[in-house]
Design a protein around this motif. Structure first.
Motif, PDB file in Angstrom:
ATOM      1  N   VAL A  56     -24.669   2.095  11.529  1.00  0.00           N
ATOM      2  CA  VAL A  56     -24.499   3.608  11.118  1.00  0.00           C
ATOM      3  C   VAL A  56     -23.788   3.976  11.865  1.00  0.00           C
ATOM      4  O   VAL A  56     -23.806   4.058  13.247  1.00  0.00           O
ATOM      5  N   ASP A  57     -22.614   4.873  11.405  1.00  0.00           N
ATOM      6  CA  ASP A  57     -21.823   5.720  12.613  1.00  0.00           C
ATOM      7  C   ASP A  57     -21.671   7.024  12.021  1.00  0.00           C
ATOM      8  O   ASP A  57     -21.099   7.263  10.862  1.00  0.00           O
ATOM      9  N   LEU A  58     -22.355   8.058  12.657  1.00  0.00           N
ATOM     10  CA  LEU A  58     -22.135   9.489  11.985  1.00  0.00           C
ATOM     11  C   LEU A  58     -21.227  10.335  12.897  1.00  0.00           C
ATOM     12  O   LEU A  58     -21.371  10.260  14.047  1.00  0.00           O
ATOM     13  N   ARG A  59     -20.590  11.261  12.247  1.00  0.00           N
ATOM     14  CA  ARG A  59     -19.943  12.248  13.004  1.00  0.00           C
ATOM     15  C   ARG A  59     -21.005  13.219  13.349  1.00  0.00           C
ATOM     16  O   ARG A  59     -20.968  14.201  14.482  1.00  0.00           O
ATOM     17  N   ARG A  60     -21.817  13.420  12.753  1.00  0.00           N
ATOM     18  CA  ARG A  60     -23.006  14.450  12.721  1.00  0.00           C
ATOM     19  C   ARG A  60     -24.356  14.063  12.183  1.00  0.00           C
ATOM     20  O   ARG A  60     -24.238  13.347  11.048  1.00  0.00           O
ATOM     21  N   LEU A  61     -25.602  14.488  12.500  1.00  0.00           N
ATOM     22  CA  LEU A  61     -26.579  14.277  11.706  1.00  0.00           C
ATOM     23  C   LEU A  61     -26.455  15.195  10.473  1.00  0.00           C
ATOM     24  O   LEU A  61     -26.115  16.351  10.587  1.00  0.00           O
ATOM     25  N   PRO A  62     -26.895  14.884   9.126  1.00  0.00           N
ATOM     26  CA  PRO A  62     -26.428  15.478   8.293  1.00  0.00           C
ATOM     27  C   PRO A  62     -27.204  16.990   8.191  1.00  0.00           C
ATOM     28  O   PRO A  62     -28.090  17.203   8.549  1.00  0.00           O
ATOM     29  N   PHE A  84     -21.216   1.900   2.854  1.00  0.00           N
ATOM     30  CA  PHE A  84     -21.654   3.253   2.621  1.00  0.00           C
ATOM     31  C   PHE A  84     -20.735   4.168   3.157  1.00  0.00           C
ATOM     32  O   PHE A  84     -20.178   4.052   4.304  1.00  0.00           O
ATOM     33  N   SER A  85     -20.631   5.280   2.217  1.00  0.00           N
ATOM     34  CA  SER A  85     -20.020   6.639   2.784  1.00  0.00           C
ATOM     35  C   SER A  85     -21.158   7.642   2.686  1.00  0.00           C
ATOM     36  O   SER A  85     -21.845   7.654   1.658  1.00  0.00           O
ATOM     37  N   LEU A  86     -21.222   8.388   3.712  1.00  0.00           N
ATOM     38  CA  LEU A  86     -22.239   9.501   3.620  1.00  0.00           C
ATOM     39  C   LEU A  86     -21.496  10.860   3.839  1.00  0.00           C
ATOM     40  O   LEU A  86     -20.694  11.072   4.353  1.00  0.00           O
ATOM     41  N   PHE A  87     -22.114  11.965   3.035  1.00  0.00           N
ATOM     42  CA  PHE A  87     -21.605  13.158   2.922  1.00  0.00           C
ATOM     43  C   PHE A  87     -22.900  14.070   3.026  1.00  0.00           C
ATOM     44  O   PHE A  87     -24.047  13.639   2.645  1.00  0.00           O
ATOM     45  N   ASP A  88     -22.669  15.114   3.607  1.00  0.00           N
ATOM     46  CA  ASP A  88     -23.829  16.433   3.620  1.00  0.00           C
ATOM     47  C   ASP A  88     -22.907  17.608   3.008  1.00  0.00           C
ATOM     48  O   ASP A  88     -21.930  17.568   2.357  1.00  0.00           O
ATOM     49  N   GLU A  89     -23.603  18.771   3.378  1.00  0.00           N
ATOM     50  CA  GLU A  89     -23.038  20.019   2.491  1.00  0.00           C
ATOM     51  C   GLU A  89     -21.482  20.394   3.204  1.00  0.00           C
ATOM     52  O   GLU A  89     -21.142  21.222   2.540  1.00  0.00           O
ATOM     53  N   ASP A  90     -21.484  19.794   4.390  1.00  0.00           N
ATOM     54  CA  ASP A  90     -20.075  20.298   4.914  1.00  0.00           C
ATOM     55  C   ASP A  90     -18.947  19.092   4.527  1.00  0.00           C
ATOM     56  O   ASP A  90     -17.842  19.154   5.207  1.00  0.00           O
ATOM     57  N   GLY A  91     -19.507  18.097   3.927  1.00  0.00           N
ATOM     58  CA  GLY A  91     -18.254  17.035   3.595  1.00  0.00           C
ATOM     59  C   GLY A  91     -18.647  15.669   4.070  1.00  0.00           C
ATOM     60  O   GLY A  91     -19.988  15.350   4.486  1.00  0.00           O
ATOM     61  N   PRO A  92     -17.635  14.754   4.288  1.00  0.00           N
ATOM     62  CA  PRO A  92     -18.010  13.472   5.017  1.00  0.00           C
ATOM     63  C   PRO A  92     -18.800  13.649   6.314  1.00  0.00           C
ATOM     64  O   PRO A  92     -18.165  14.040   6.945  1.00  0.00           O
ATOM     65  N   CYS A  93     -19.683  12.630   6.500  1.00  0.00           N
ATOM     66  CA  CYS A  93     -20.647  12.977   7.706  1.00  0.00           C
ATOM     67  C   CYS A  93     -20.814  11.525   8.456  1.00  0.00           C
ATOM     68  O   CYS A  93     -21.174  11.400   9.375  1.00  0.00           O
ATOM     69  N   GLY A  94     -20.364  10.559   7.849  1.00  0.00           N
ATOM     70  CA  GLY A  94     -20.598   9.071   8.490  1.00  0.00           C
ATOM     71  C   GLY A  94     -20.286   7.886   7.504  1.00  0.00           C
ATOM     72  O   GLY A  94     -19.962   8.058   6.376  1.00  0.00           O
ATOM     73  N   GLU A  95     -20.268   6.870   7.990  1.00  0.00           N
ATOM     74  CA  GLU A  95     -20.144   5.596   7.403  1.00  0.00           C
ATOM     75  C   GLU A  95     -21.272   4.431   7.951  1.00  0.00           C
ATOM     76  O   GLU A  95     -21.650   4.808   9.045  1.00  0.00           O
ATOM     77  N   ALA A  96     -21.474   3.476   6.861  1.00  0.00           N
ATOM     78  CA  ALA A  96     -22.521   2.587   7.315  1.00  0.00           C
ATOM     79  C   ALA A  96     -22.244   1.132   6.676  1.00  0.00           C
ATOM     80  O   ALA A  96     -21.327   1.153   5.806  1.00  0.00           O
ATOM     81  N   MET A  97     -22.661   0.412   7.236  1.00  0.00           N
ATOM     82  CA  MET A  97     -22.580  -1.220   6.418  1.00  0.00           C
ATOM     83  C   MET A  97     -23.860  -1.992   6.848  1.00  0.00           C
ATOM     84  O   MET A  97     -24.669  -1.686   7.774  1.00  0.00           O
TER      85      MET A  97
END
Length: 225
Positions: A56-62, A84-97
Motif C-alpha cells: 500500500v502506498d498513500l499520498r496521505r491517510l484518507p 487498487f486505486s484509492l480515493f478520498d474526498e480530495d481526490g486520488p490518495c493512493g495505490e495498492a496491490m
C-alpha cells in the motif's frame, strides 16, 4: 462481470489496517462478481485463494469517505496480481496491490493457475500496471517486541490467520502513523499458535514457535507516489 469494481467505505480509513480491510472487502466483492469467489473455487476446483504479498502506498491517510477501485492483471502460471486505486474526498490518495496464489485445499500446496482455464478469460483493463512486489529483506538488528497468541476469532474462511490481522498487530508496534506498507506471508498461522514479533525501525517480523518465519512487514512514513 465488471472489469473494474468500485467499493465505497463511508466511514473512511484512518490506518493501514483499515485500508487493508477495505482492500479485502473489495477483493472479495470483485471475486464474487467474476465468479471466482471462495465457494466456487473450492467446490469446482478444490483450491483456495491465498494472499502472499501486499503493498500500500498513500499520498496521505484518507480524508473522509474512502473509495476503492480494484482490477486484475492477466495471470501468470504462479500468481494473480490485483491492483487498487484509492480515493478520498480530495481526490486520488493512493495505490495498492496484492499478489494471490491458489493452493490445494487438502495439501495446501501451490497450484498452477494454467490448470483453471477460466482464470485466463477474465476481463482486465489495459494498459496494465507494471509495479512488482519483491521479497522484503530482513535487517540484522531485530529485537523481540511482543508475543502474540493467535485467537480463534482471528481465523478466516481458509482456516488460517486473516491477512488484515497481521497488519493490525504489526502496525500497533509503530511509533507514529504510516502511509506505506509492504508485507509478505511466508507460512500460515493457526489458532493457538504463538508468534514472537521482532522489530527494527519500521520493520516487523513474526516468528513461529519452531523458529520458522511466518511473515515480514515494512512500514514507511513517506510516500513513493
Amino acid at each position: 462481470m465488471q472489469e473494474i469494481l468500485e467499493l465505497s467505505r463511508p466511514a473512511g480509513a484512518g490506518s493501514l489496517t483499515e485500508i487493508t480491510a477495505a482492500m479485502q472487502d473489495a477483493a472479495i466483492a470483485h471475486s464474487l462478481d467474476l465468479d471466482i469467489g471462495f465457494a466456487r473455487m473450492l467446490r469446482d476446483f478444490g483450491v483456495l485463494w491465498m494472499l502472499v504479498r501486499c503493498a500500500v502506498d498513500l499520498r496521505r491517510l484518507p480524508v473522509g469517505a474512502l473509495r476503492l477501485r480494484t482490477f486484475l492483471r492477466a495471470p501468470s502460471a504462479t500468481s494473480s496480481i490485483r491492483d487498487f486505486s484509492l480515493f478520498d474526498e480530495d481526490g486520488p490518495c493512493g495505490e495498492a496491490m496484492q499478489c494471490w496464489v491458489l493452493a490445494d485445499a487438502k495439501t495446501r500446496k501451490i497450484v498452477n493457475l494454467k490448470t483453471i482455464p477460466m482464470l485466463w478469460t477474465l476481463p482486465t483493463p489495459a494498459p496494465e500496471r507494471t509495479a512488482v512486489l519483491r521479497r522484503i529483506p530482513s535487517p540484522e538488528d531485530l529485537t523481540d517486541a511482543a508475543l502474540w497468541t493467535v485467537a480463534p476469532e482471528e481465523i478466516d474462511g481458509n482456516g488460517h490467520l486473516n491477512n488484515v490481522v497481521y497488519v493490525r498487530h504489526a502496525e500497533a508496534l509503530q511509533d507514529a502513523p504510516c502511509t506505506g506498507l509492504e508485507i509478505q506471508f511466508d507460512r500460515e498461522c493457526f489458532a493457538g499458535e504463538v508468534l514472537r514479533l521482532q522489530t527494527a525501525g519500521g520493520f516487523v517480523r513474526g516468528v513461529k514457535a519452531d523458529g520458522a518465519e511466518s511473515f515480514r512487514c515494512r512500514f514507511r512514513k513517506e510516500s513513493a507516489l
